[in-house]
Design a protein around this motif. Structure first.
Motif: not given
Length: 195
Positions: A81-99, A159-164
């Motif tokens: 369920m987590i991985y299926t949700s993540i797959d759908l998140c990937r389609k829905e989300l646009k992440f900005n790379t953050v430094s 990983e930096g974007t995730s941490r942010w």
């Protein structure tokens, strides 16, 4: 859901044999818990239901690969369920790379005396006010224990974007929950948005 090894084995065998009763029993046992997992990642109810349905389809299609000796059935289903949700998140989300300098990102906290004044629903409602990308990273890290490396791999971010995103989630949640605990109301800008 705590099933004995014998109960789990019977359900798995039934599902492998396409026994409709076993499939319905498995679905019924895990329905509410797994739908909540999907809601953690996808606050939009329709997307959460889509992930939930896709997840259960994957469960039934791959149940032959579940090894009762190596894992717990509920944990295995939750992971799907987590991985299926993540797959759908990937389609829905646009992440900005953050430094940013990520040394201070883990320093945010919510004091226990603040949490004592709140109900679970208050906390969940405020988590859902976070931007979608930030909320997703927060859920993966805090709720499900993923490392920043794992989050980065799953969401195709650094990983930096995730941490942010995690630091931002903690900062915003601390502000929101402290205000709510001290005054019994949400900050003005948030409460106006929720009307």
């Amino acid at each position: 859901m705590n099933l004995s090894k014998k109960q789990a084995e019977k359900l798995v065998k039934g599902c492998i044999n396409n026994d409709r009763t076993a499939q319905e029993a498995l679905y019924g046992l895990f329905h509410a818990e797994m739908l909540r997992v999907c809601y953690n990642y996808l606050p939009d109810k329709e997307l959460a239901k889509e992930a939930f349905n896709s997840g259960f389809l994957k469960v039934f299609q791959s149940i032959k690969s579940f090894d009762i000796e190596k894992g717990v059935l509920g944990g295995w289903i939750r992971k799907i369920m987590i991985y299926t949700s993540i797959d759908l998140c990937r389609k829905e989300l646009k992440f900005n790379t953050v430094s940013i300098d990520t040394q201070d990102t883990e320093d945010y906290f919510i004091a226990p005396q603040v949490l004592e004044k709140l109900y679970f629903e208050d906390i969940l409602q405020n988590i859902r006010t976070l931007p979608f990308a930030t909320q997703t990273v927060f859920n993966l890290s805090v709720m499900d224990g993923f490392t920043h490396k794992e989050i980065g791999e799953q969401l195709n971010i650094s990983e930096g974007t995730s941490r942010w995103h995690l630091a931002e989630a903690k900062r915003k949640l601390r502000e929101l929950l402290e205000t709510l605990a001290n005054t019994g109301t949400q900050p003005k800008e948030r409460s106006e948005k929720n009307k």
